[in-house]
Design a protein around this motif. Structure first.
Motif, short mmCIF file in Angstrom:
data_model
loop_
_atom_site.label_atom_id
_atom_site.label_comp_id
_atom_site.label_asym_id
_atom_site.label_seq_id
_atom_site.Cartn_x
_atom_site.Cartn_y
_atom_site.Cartn_z
N PHE A 25 0.85 -1.18 0.00
CA PHE A 25 0.00 0.00 0.00
C PHE A 25 0.89 1.24 0.00
O PHE A 25 1.79 1.36 0.84
CB PHE A 25 -0.87 -0.07 1.27
CG PHE A 25 -1.84 1.04 1.50
CD1 PHE A 25 -2.38 1.78 0.47
CD2 PHE A 25 -2.24 1.33 2.80
CE1 PHE A 25 -3.29 2.80 0.72
CE2 PHE A 25 -3.15 2.33 3.07
CZ PHE A 25 -3.67 3.07 2.02
N GLU A 27 0.29 5.19 0.23
CA GLU A 27 -0.66 6.28 0.43
C GLU A 27 0.11 7.60 0.43
O GLU A 27 1.27 7.66 0.88
CB GLU A 27 -1.39 6.10 1.77
CG GLU A 27 -2.32 7.27 2.10
CD GLU A 27 -3.31 6.98 3.23
OE1 GLU A 27 -3.22 5.91 3.85
OE2 GLU A 27 -4.17 7.85 3.47
N GLY A 71 -6.47 4.72 1.26
CA GLY A 71 -6.28 5.37 2.54
C GLY A 71 -7.20 6.60 2.73
O GLY A 71 -7.95 7.03 1.86
N ASN A 72 -7.13 7.08 3.97
CA ASN A 72 -7.93 8.24 4.34
C ASN A 72 -7.67 9.42 3.39
O ASN A 72 -8.56 10.24 3.15
CB ASN A 72 -7.61 8.67 5.78
CG ASN A 72 -8.02 7.61 6.79
OD1 ASN A 72 -8.80 6.72 6.49
ND2 ASN A 72 -7.50 7.70 8.00
N TRP A 97 -4.49 13.79 7.05
CA TRP A 97 -3.26 13.69 7.84
C TRP A 97 -2.68 15.06 8.17
O TRP A 97 -1.55 15.15 8.64
CB TRP A 97 -2.24 12.80 7.10
CG TRP A 97 -2.83 11.45 6.84
CD1 TRP A 97 -3.21 10.96 5.64
CD2 TRP A 97 -3.17 10.46 7.82
NE1 TRP A 97 -3.77 9.71 5.79
CE2 TRP A 97 -3.76 9.37 7.12
CE3 TRP A 97 -3.06 10.37 9.21
CZ2 TRP A 97 -4.21 8.22 7.75
CZ3 TRP A 97 -3.51 9.22 9.84
CH2 TRP A 97 -4.07 8.17 9.12
N ASN A 172 -12.73 4.47 0.49
CA ASN A 172 -11.94 3.95 1.61
C ASN A 172 -12.65 4.18 2.94
O ASN A 172 -13.04 5.32 3.24
CB ASN A 172 -10.57 4.64 1.67
CG ASN A 172 -9.73 4.18 2.84
OD1 ASN A 172 -9.26 3.04 2.86
ND2 ASN A 172 -9.54 5.03 3.84
N GLU A 173 -12.83 3.14 3.71
CA GLU A 173 -13.28 3.22 5.13
C GLU A 173 -14.37 4.26 5.37
O GLU A 173 -14.27 5.08 6.31
CB GLU A 173 -12.08 3.52 6.04
CG GLU A 173 -11.10 2.39 6.14
CD GLU A 173 -10.05 2.55 7.25
OE1 GLU A 173 -9.98 3.62 7.87
OE2 GLU A 173 -9.31 1.59 7.48
N TYR A 244 -5.52 -3.83 12.15
CA TYR A 244 -4.19 -3.50 12.66
C TYR A 244 -4.09 -4.05 14.08
O TYR A 244 -5.05 -3.99 14.84
CB TYR A 244 -3.99 -1.98 12.69
CG TYR A 244 -3.92 -1.36 11.31
CD1 TYR A 244 -2.76 -1.43 10.55
CD2 TYR A 244 -5.03 -0.69 10.77
CE1 TYR A 244 -2.69 -0.84 9.29
CE2 TYR A 244 -4.97 -0.11 9.51
CZ TYR A 244 -3.79 -0.19 8.78
OH TYR A 244 -3.74 0.38 7.53
N GLU A 292 -5.85 -3.67 3.98
CA GLU A 292 -5.01 -2.99 4.98
C GLU A 292 -4.86 -3.95 6.15
O GLU A 292 -5.85 -4.28 6.81
CB GLU A 292 -5.64 -1.68 5.47
CG GLU A 292 -5.54 -0.56 4.47
CD GLU A 292 -5.94 0.79 5.05
OE1 GLU A 292 -5.68 1.05 6.24
OE2 GLU A 292 -6.53 1.58 4.29
N TRP A 296 0.45 -2.03 13.98
CA TRP A 296 0.47 -0.56 14.04
C TRP A 296 0.26 -0.17 15.51
O TRP A 296 -0.78 -0.52 16.08
CB TRP A 296 -0.65 0.03 13.15
CG TRP A 296 -0.82 1.53 13.25
CD1 TRP A 296 -0.06 2.42 13.96
CD2 TRP A 296 -1.85 2.32 12.63
NE1 TRP A 296 -0.54 3.71 13.80
CE2 TRP A 296 -1.64 3.67 12.99
CE3 TRP A 296 -2.93 2.02 11.79
CZ2 TRP A 296 -2.46 4.71 12.57
CZ3 TRP A 296 -3.75 3.05 11.37
CH2 TRP A 296 -3.51 4.39 11.74
N GLN A 350 1.91 0.00 5.48
CA GLN A 350 2.09 0.46 4.10
C GLN A 350 3.46 0.00 3.63
O GLN A 350 4.07 -0.82 4.31
CB GLN A 350 1.93 1.97 4.06
CG GLN A 350 0.55 2.43 4.57
CD GLN A 350 0.26 3.91 4.35
OE1 GLN A 350 1.01 4.65 3.78
NE2 GLN A 350 -0.90 4.34 4.88
N ILE A 355 4.31 2.96 8.97
CA ILE A 355 4.06 1.56 9.42
C ILE A 355 4.49 0.56 8.32
O ILE A 355 3.68 -0.18 7.78
CB ILE A 355 2.59 1.35 9.87
CG1 ILE A 355 1.56 1.94 8.90
CG2 ILE A 355 2.37 1.89 11.27
CD1 ILE A 355 0.10 1.50 9.22
O1 AHR Z 1 -2.78 2.95 6.78
C1 AHR Z 1 -3.09 4.07 7.58
C2 AHR Z 1 -4.56 4.42 7.58
O2 AHR Z 1 -5.26 3.41 8.24
C3 AHR Z 1 -5.26 4.53 6.24
O3 AHR Z 1 -5.12 5.78 5.66
C4 AHR Z 1 -6.69 4.27 6.59
O4 AHR Z 1 -7.42 3.72 5.53
C5 AHR Z 1 -6.62 3.38 7.81
O5 AHR Z 1 -7.44 3.81 8.82
#
Ligand code: AHR
Length: 506
Positions: A25, A27, A71-72, A97, A172-173, A244, A292, A296, A350, A355
Motif C-alpha cells: 500500500f 498512500e 487510505g484516508n 493527515w 476507503n473506510e 491493525y 489494509e 500498528w 504500508q 508503518i
Molecule cells: O494505513 C493508515 C490508515 O489506516 C489509512 O489511511 C486508513 O485507511 C486506515 O485507517
C-alpha cells in the motif's frame, strides 16, 4: 521442550496461492511517497526522481499489487491535481493527515514507478467528497486507450499507453466518522452501487472492491457489510477488510495470538457475505480483499499531540518494528494464506516509512525493518496451492483472545516442481517447540531444501539506520528429514519457513 505435530496431504487443497496475497500500500501520507518512493535530489534517485534503493527493496520484498493513493487521503483527493505539467499542479491541504500535498507525484508518475517495481496498481477512487462522475473520469484517464478527451489528455501528458488498471477500490473506510465524507451504510451502499454500475459500463471486466468495515471493533461491524453488500452484491468482486494489531500494556501473549483474531474476522465476513448471497439467491462467492493489515502501534499515535503546522512530508506513524512484531506479521500471513479460498487479495499497510517494512532517511540510506523478512520469504516460497494444515499443539490462555495454540502453521505445495513450503510460528515466550511434520501422504521421501528462522534472545531488538541487519533470518537449527517425517526446532517467539522437495506430480 514442547511438542507439536503438523500433518500434510497433497490432496487436501484449500485453494491456489493467490499472488495478490502479497500486496502492499502506498498512500500519500507522511513520508511514504515523498522521501519514501520519490526523492528527486537523492544520490540514488533515477531520471524520474524515484529512489532506486527503495525500488530494489520493493522487488526483494516480493510485492505483487500496490494499493494507491489512499487510505484516508483519497477521501479528499482530486486526481486531476496530480497530472500535467508539474509547475501547474496545485498545493492542497490534506485534511486526513493534516499535511500539504504538493501533487508532484500523481497517477502517471505512480504508474511509471509501478512498472519499474514490477507491481500491479490497485487504484482507490474518492467516494468521500466525490462520486460517480469523478470515478468515471479517472478511469477514462487511466484505462481508455485514445480518442476521448481524458485519454488524449493522458497521452498529451506523456503516457501514450493506458495504465490498464484492473482492480478498483470504491472509496476507503467510509464507515469511519474520521473519514472525510463519512456515510451511513445505506448512503455508501447506494453510491458504491451506482459507481460500480458506471465503471462496469465503461469497462465490464474490472475487478471492483467495495468497502467493508474499517475494523472489527467498529460498532457497525457486520451490519455495515450486510447493508453495503445488499446494495452491491452482483456488482462487485471483493469486500474489503482492514485490521491493525499492537501489543497492549506489555501483554505479549495476547499480541502473539492476534492471528486468531484475523482468522475470526475473515470467518465473520465470509459468513456475513454468504448470508447476503443466500438471501439474494446468488451463486456467487464474494471474495475478500484484506487491503489494509499490519502491526500498528495506534495507541502511541492517538496519544501524540495533533500537528498545528501544515507541512510537506512530515513523518507520521513511523513505527520501528521488533522481533515480536515480525513474528506476528509472519503469523498474519499464515492466516491470510490459510483463507486463500476467500481472501484472494491483501495489502500490508504500508510500503515505506509509514508503518512499513522499508524505512528511509531523507538523503540517506534505506533499510529493511524486522517485518520485511517474513513477508519477503513467504512471498518467495509460497507457490502452487495452499494445503489444509492439521495442527496438533498445546494451547495457552490469552486475556484478549481466549485460548490459543502455541504453534500456528500453514503449508503450500507446488505439484509441478515438488516444492513444499511450511511456515510456522512458536508463540511460547520461554520454551522451544519440537515440531514434527507428517509427510506420509506425499509417497516418496522428502528432502530439505532451505530453512529460515527469525528469533532473538531480545524480542524487542529492532533494525535501525546504524544497525540495519540486527534482526535478520538465519538458517533454522535442528531441521531433520527422515523419509516421511520432518522435525524442526522452533525457538521461543519465532517465525520459521522450511522448504522441502517432494516428488513432482504435476
Ligand atoms: O494505513 C493508515 C490508515 O489506516 C489509512 O489511511 C486508513 O485507511 C486506515 O485507517
Amino acid at each position: 521442550m514442547l511438542q507439536a505435530r503438523v500433518t500434510l496431504d497433497p490432496a487436501a487443497v484449500v485453494a491456489p496461492v493467490s499472488r495478490r496475497t502479497f500486496g502492499s500500500f502506498v498512500e500519500h501520507m507522511g513520508r511514504c511517497v515523498y522521501t519514501g518512493i520519490y526523492e528527486p535530489g537523492h544520490p540514488l534517485a533515477d531520471e524520474d526522481g524515484f529512489r532506486t534503493d527503495v525500488l530494489a527493496l520493493t522487488r526483494e520484498l516480493g510485492v505483487t499489487t500496490v494499493r494507491y493513493p489512499g487510505g484516508n487521503f483519497v477521501s479528499g483527493y482530486r486526481w486531476e491535481d496530480g497530472v500535467g505539467p508539474r509547475e501547474h499542479r496545485p498545493r492542497r491541504r490534506d485534511l486526513a493527515w493534516h499535511g500539504i500535498e504538493t501533487n508532484e507525484v500523481g497517477i502517471d508518475e505512480f504508474a511509471r514507478w509501478a512498472a519499474k517495481a514490477d507491481v500491479e496498481i490497485m487504484y482507490a477512487v474518492n467516494l468521500g467528497t466525490r462520486g460517480v462522475q469523478e470515478a468515471l473520469d479517472v478511469h477514462e484517464y487511466c484505462n481508455q486507450p485514445a480518442g476521448t478527451h481524458l485519454a488524449d489528455l493522458r497521452r498529451a501528458n506523456g503516457a501514450e499507453k493506458p495504465h490498464g488498471i484492473s482492480m478498483w477500490c470504491l472509496g476507503n473506510e467510509l464507515d469511519g466518522p474520521w473519514q472525510i465524507g463519512h456515510k451511513s451504510a445505506h448512503e455508501y451502499g447506494r453510491l458504491a452501487a451506482a459507481t460500480a454500475r458506471a465503471l462496469r459500463a465503461a469497462e465490464p471486466g474490472l475487478q471492483l472492491v467495495v468497502c467493508g468495515s474499517s475494523g472489527s471493533a467498529m460498532p457497525t461491524f457486520g451490519a455495515w457489510e450486510a447493508t453495503v453488500l445488499q446494495e452491491t452484491y452482483d456488482l462487485v468482486d471483493y469486500v474489503s477488510c482492514h485490521a491493525y494489531y499492537e501489543e497492549h500494556d506489555g501483554d505479549l501473549g495476547s499480541f502473539l495470538a492476534c492471528a486468531t483474531d484475523m482468522d475470526h474476522f475473515v470467518d465473520s465476513i465470509v459468513a456475513t457475505a454468504d448470508s447476503v448471497g443466500a438471501r439474494l439467491r446468488s451463486r456467487k462467492k464474494m471474495q475478500l480483499s484484506f487491503d489494509e493489515w499490519n502491526v500498528w502501534y495506534m495507541s502511541r499515535f492517538q496519544d501524540q499531540p495533533k500537528p498545528t503546522q501544515w507541512q510537506v512530508a512530515a513523518p507520521v506513524i513511523e513505527d520501528e518494528y521488533n522481533v515480536a512484531d515480525a513474528v506476528v506479521v509472519g503469523n498474519l500471513l499464515i492466516s491470510l494464506l490459510r483463507h486463500s479460498d476467500r481472501v484472494t487479495a491483501a495489502c500490508q499497510a504500508q510500503l515505506v516509512n509509514v508503518i512499513a517494512p522499508i524505512r528511509t532517511e531523507p538523503g540517506g540510506p534505506a533499510w529493511r525493518q524486522s517485518v520485511f523478512h517474513p513477508f519477503a520469504r513467504t512471498a518467495a516460497l509460497a507457490r502452487g496451492v495452499v494445503l489444509r494444515t492439521a495442527i496438533d499443539a498445546p494451547v495457552y490462555e490469552t486475556s484478549r483472545y481466549g485460548e490459543a495454540p502455541v504453534v500456528d502453521a500453514v503449508a503450500t505445495h507446488d505439484a509441478a516442481t515438488g516444492s513444499l513450503a511450511l511456515f510456522a510460528v512458536n508463540r511460547d515466550q520461554a520454551r522451544p517447540v519440537e515440531l514434527t511434520v507428517d509427510l506420509r501422504a506425499f509417497g516418496a521421501p522428502a528432502r530439505p531444501a532451505g530453512s529460515w528462522t527469525l528469533w532473538d534472545d531480545d524480542v524487542r531488538a529492532t533494525n535501525t539506520r546504524d544497525r540495519p541487519d540486527r534482526v535478520t533470518p538465519r538458517p533454522a537449527e535442528g531441521v531433520t528429514v527422515d523419509g516421511h517425517t520432518a522435525t524442526l526446532q522452533l525457538p521461543p517467539v519465532s517465525w520459521t519457513a522450511v522448504r522441502l522437495t517432494t516428488a513432482p506430480t504435476g
